[in-house]
Design a protein around this motif. Sequence first.
Motif, PDB file in Angstrom:
ATOM      1  N   THR A  15       0.819  -1.116  -0.087  1.00 56.29           N
ATOM      2  CA  THR A  15       0.019   0.081   0.085  1.00 56.29           C
ATOM      3  C   THR A  15       0.873   1.278   0.061  1.00 56.29           C
ATOM      4  OG1 THR A  15      -1.742  -1.176   1.197  1.00 56.29           O
ATOM      5  CG2 THR A  15      -1.830   1.328   1.267  1.00 56.29           C
ATOM      6  N   LYS A  16       1.998   1.080   0.750  1.00 53.48           N
ATOM      7  CA  LYS A  16       2.853   2.386   0.842  1.00 53.48           C
ATOM      8  C   LYS A  16       3.625   2.651  -0.536  1.00 53.48           C
ATOM      9  CE  LYS A  16       6.231   4.006   4.377  1.00 53.48           C
ATOM     10  NZ  LYS A  16       7.111   3.468   5.262  1.00 53.48           N
ATOM     11  N   LEU A  17       4.031   1.620  -1.237  1.00 51.03           N
ATOM     12  CA  LEU A  17       4.678   1.643  -2.458  1.00 51.03           C
ATOM     13  C   LEU A  17       3.605   2.246  -3.677  1.00 51.03           C
ATOM     14  CD1 LEU A  17       7.791  -0.830  -3.140  1.00 51.03           C
ATOM     15  CD2 LEU A  17       7.629   1.702  -3.515  1.00 51.03           C
ATOM     16  N   GLU A  18       2.281   1.675  -3.492  1.00 55.32           N
ATOM     17  CA  GLU A  18       1.264   2.072  -4.584  1.00 55.32           C
ATOM     18  C   GLU A  18       1.069   3.473  -4.035  1.00 55.32           C
ATOM     19  OE1 GLU A  18      -3.032   0.521  -5.479  1.00 55.32           O
ATOM     20  OE2 GLU A  18      -2.393   0.219  -3.461  1.00 55.32           O
ATOM     21  N   LYS A  19       0.710   4.042  -3.115  1.00 52.44           N
ATOM     22  CA  LYS A  19       0.677   5.368  -2.943  1.00 52.44           C
ATOM     23  C   LYS A  19       1.913   6.415  -3.218  1.00 52.44           C
ATOM     24  CE  LYS A  19      -0.532   9.139   0.434  1.00 52.44           C
ATOM     25  NZ  LYS A  19      -0.090  10.052  -0.500  1.00 52.44           N
ATOM     26  N   ALA A  20       3.267   5.737  -3.070  1.00 52.95           N
ATOM     27  CA  ALA A  20       4.109   6.635  -3.576  1.00 52.95           C
ATOM     28  C   ALA A  20       4.487   6.756  -5.173  1.00 52.95           C
ATOM     29  CB  ALA A  20       5.573   6.051  -2.846  1.00 52.95           C
ATOM     30  N   LEU A  21       3.987   5.615  -5.762  1.00 54.09           N
ATOM     31  CA  LEU A  21       3.824   5.581  -7.233  1.00 54.09           C
ATOM     32  C   LEU A  21       3.003   6.353  -7.728  1.00 54.09           C
ATOM     33  CD1 LEU A  21       4.844   1.845  -7.531  1.00 54.09           C
ATOM     34  CD2 LEU A  21       6.514   3.579  -8.214  1.00 54.09           C
ATOM     35  N   LYS A  67       3.669   6.257 -17.807  1.00 53.00           N
ATOM     36  CA  LYS A  67       4.557   5.033 -17.411  1.00 53.00           C
ATOM     37  C   LYS A  67       4.188   4.732 -15.816  1.00 53.00           C
ATOM     38  CE  LYS A  67       9.168   3.606 -18.077  1.00 53.00           C
ATOM     39  NZ  LYS A  67       9.774   3.267 -19.380  1.00 53.00           N
ATOM     40  N   PHE A  68       4.055   5.342 -14.915  1.00 52.69           N
ATOM     41  CA  PHE A  68       3.989   5.190 -13.747  1.00 52.69           C
ATOM     42  C   PHE A  68       2.438   4.619 -13.417  1.00 52.69           C
ATOM     43  CE2 PHE A  68       7.600   8.068 -12.407  1.00 52.69           C
ATOM     44  CZ  PHE A  68       7.991   7.313 -11.525  1.00 52.69           C
ATOM     45  N   MET A  69       1.506   5.235 -14.004  1.00 50.55           N
ATOM     46  CA  MET A  69       0.058   4.669 -13.949  1.00 50.55           C
ATOM     47  C   MET A  69       0.170   3.215 -14.597  1.00 50.55           C
ATOM     48  SD  MET A  69      -3.030   5.505 -16.619  1.00 50.55           S
ATOM     49  CE  MET A  69      -2.285   4.641 -17.748  1.00 50.55           C
ATOM     50  N   ARG A  70       0.728   2.909 -15.697  1.00 56.17           N
ATOM     51  CA  ARG A  70       0.760   1.702 -16.322  1.00 56.17           C
ATOM     52  C   ARG A  70       1.638   0.512 -15.290  1.00 56.17           C
ATOM     53  NH1 ARG A  70      -2.689  -0.350 -19.127  1.00 56.17           N
ATOM     54  NH2 ARG A  70      -2.313  -2.043 -17.605  1.00 56.17           N
ATOM     55  N   PHE A  71       2.584   0.995 -14.605  1.00 56.29           N
ATOM     56  CA  PHE A  71       3.367   0.063 -13.661  1.00 56.29           C
ATOM     57  C   PHE A  71       2.482  -0.260 -12.511  1.00 56.29           C
ATOM     58  CE2 PHE A  71       6.297  -0.803 -10.057  1.00 56.29           C
ATOM     59  CZ  PHE A  71       7.026  -1.950 -10.775  1.00 56.29           C
ATOM     60  N   ILE A  72       1.733   0.633 -11.961  1.00 46.65           N
ATOM     61  CA  ILE A  72       0.918   0.191 -10.905  1.00 46.65           C
ATOM     62  C   ILE A  72      -0.236  -0.631 -11.357  1.00 46.65           C
ATOM     63  CG2 ILE A  72      -0.766   1.287  -9.230  1.00 46.65           C
ATOM     64  CD1 ILE A  72       0.970   3.936  -9.721  1.00 46.65           C
ATOM     65  N   LEU A  73      -0.692  -0.432 -12.409  1.00 48.33           N
ATOM     66  CA  LEU A  73      -1.730  -1.214 -12.758  1.00 48.33           C
ATOM     67  C   LEU A  73      -1.354  -2.732 -13.150  1.00 48.33           C
ATOM     68  CD1 LEU A  73      -3.788   1.233 -15.353  1.00 48.33           C
ATOM     69  CD2 LEU A  73      -4.756   0.069 -12.992  1.00 48.33           C
TER      70      LEU A  73
END
Length: 190
Positions: A15-21, A67-73
């Motif tokens: 959750t922490k990395l998801e928020k940071a990204l 690019k960040f959006m795609r990686f999170i997904l």
Amino acid sequence: MINYSIIMNTKRLSTKLEKALSDQMNKEIQASQTFLSYGIWADNAGYSGVANFLWRHSQEEREHSIKFMRFILDRGGKPKVEAIPAPLKDPKNISECFDSVFRHEVDNTTSVYKIVDLALEEKDWATWNFTQWFVQEQVEEEKLARDLIDQLNLAGGEKASHDALFQLDKSLEDQSNDVPSATEASSEHP
């Protein structure tokens, strides 16, 4: 019979990395808006070459956000688009504009490094690997911003003649309009 009340968690980000990204994705969107705004200022001030440079840079920042959006997904997370603060006030002159671009890039580098640190701390090697492209990109972005400042200083800085500013503006206008898609970048072709 399938029990749908038990659903496997396939999210591969904390959750922490998801928020940071997600925060970084939003930071890239804000950067895009800032450079778009600065480009409008430059064009309105008669610096079409500077405007062209800033608009290209705006598009590049938008590609970074994607690019960040795609990686999170791709890692099973869900990026969150936040309200983007309005860009800062218009620069007073080219020198202030270029200084602001440089400060923005340094701030962005610091933000990327925090994600790298968090990925390392969590031993999330996929995220750590993903961020290495941005580490290299920020080296290039800071250099580009420094080069703008250096070129302006060579032209005379804040006291540059109209002719020197015209030449600088023209050199930026003549640069290619092609912005490579960050989503297609690789370690061989950043």
